[in-house]
Design a protein around this motif. Structure first.
Motif, PDB file in Angstrom:
ATOM      1  N   GLN A  34       0.834  -1.187   0.000  1.00 24.55           N
ATOM      2  CA  GLN A  34       0.000   0.000   0.000  1.00 24.55           C
ATOM      3  C   GLN A  34       0.877   1.248   0.000  1.00 24.55           C
ATOM      4  O   GLN A  34       1.838   1.350   0.767  1.00 24.55           O
ATOM      5  N   LEU A  35       0.544   2.181  -0.876  1.00 26.84           N
ATOM      6  CA  LEU A  35       1.238   3.462  -0.927  1.00 26.84           C
ATOM      7  C   LEU A  35       0.581   4.429   0.054  1.00 26.84           C
ATOM      8  O   LEU A  35      -0.594   4.267   0.396  1.00 26.84           O
ATOM      9  N   PRO A  36       1.316   5.441   0.480  1.00 20.96           N
ATOM     10  CA  PRO A  36       0.700   6.461   1.338  1.00 20.96           C
ATOM     11  C   PRO A  36      -0.443   7.150   0.580  1.00 20.96           C
ATOM     12  O   PRO A  36      -0.438   7.204  -0.657  1.00 20.96           O
ATOM     13  N   SER A  37      -1.396   7.672   1.333  1.00 15.83           N
ATOM     14  CA  SER A  37      -2.476   8.429   0.707  1.00 15.83           C
ATOM     15  C   SER A  37      -1.885   9.631  -0.016  1.00 15.83           C
ATOM     16  O   SER A  37      -0.732  10.021   0.223  1.00 15.83           O
ATOM     17  N   VAL A  68      -8.126   1.426  -4.819  1.00 19.14           N
ATOM     18  CA  VAL A  68      -9.351   0.762  -4.402  1.00 19.14           C
ATOM     19  C   VAL A  68     -10.124   1.791  -3.566  1.00 19.14           C
ATOM     20  O   VAL A  68      -9.657   2.177  -2.489  1.00 19.14           O
ATOM     21  N   PRO A  69     -11.266   2.259  -4.085  1.00 18.92           N
ATOM     22  CA  PRO A  69     -12.006   3.301  -3.362  1.00 18.92           C
ATOM     23  C   PRO A  69     -12.285   2.899  -1.908  1.00 18.92           C
ATOM     24  O   PRO A  69     -12.718   1.788  -1.623  1.00 18.92           O
ATOM     25  N   GLY A  70     -11.970   3.811  -1.002  1.00 23.08           N
ATOM     26  CA  GLY A  70     -12.202   3.581   0.411  1.00 23.08           C
ATOM     27  C   GLY A  70     -11.146   2.723   1.098  1.00 23.08           C
ATOM     28  O   GLY A  70     -11.172   2.551   2.310  1.00 23.08           O
ATOM     29  N   LYS A  71     -10.225   2.159   0.331  1.00 21.76           N
ATOM     30  CA  LYS A  71      -9.209   1.266   0.901  1.00 21.76           C
ATOM     31  C   LYS A  71      -7.796   1.823   0.765  1.00 21.76           C
ATOM     32  O   LYS A  71      -6.982   1.695   1.664  1.00 21.76           O
TER      33      LYS A  71
END
Length: 120
Positions: A34-37, A68-71
């Protein structure tokens, strides 16, 4: 961690795209990491969130990452044949530019031979 050179003439989003791709190729970032927001990445690198968003959108278009929306945003698994085809296309473009500038393929080969073994 991706390094953004604020003194470089290269756009920040392009530096971010190149840096993330480099980290994926080097194995620092793996498939499904996962990448940072966008906001967090902007904060880490002192960038405008729109700049990070532009980089992420470009990477998504190139199928390097997925959101992934919301994830969150995740690294896609790299297909070696896709990466090779991308590099081959870039090399063809470089050879065409070199030819227009009067640089021969032999000159390019000489340069590549000199670069071999040097850290880039």
């Amino acid at each position: 961690m991706v390094v953004i050179n604020h003194d470089s003439g290269q756009p920040y989003y392009a530096q971010l795209v190149a840096g993330l791709k480099r980290e994926i190729v080097q194995g620092i970032l793996q498939a499904d990491d996962q990448l940072p927001s966008v906001r967090e990445m902007a904060k880490q690198h002192l960038l405008n969130p729109n700049t990070v968003s532009k980089a992420y959108k470009q990477l998504e278009t190139q199928q390097v990452i997925r959101t992934v929306p919301g994830k969150g945003t995740y690294v896609n698994a790299m297909d070696a044949t896709v990466a090779q085809a991308d590099l081959q296309l870039k090399l063809q473009q470089l050879v065409a530019e070199a030819s227009q500038a009067g640089i021969t393929i032999a000159d390019l080969i000489t340069w590549l031979t000199k670069m071999e073994g040097q850290s880039l």
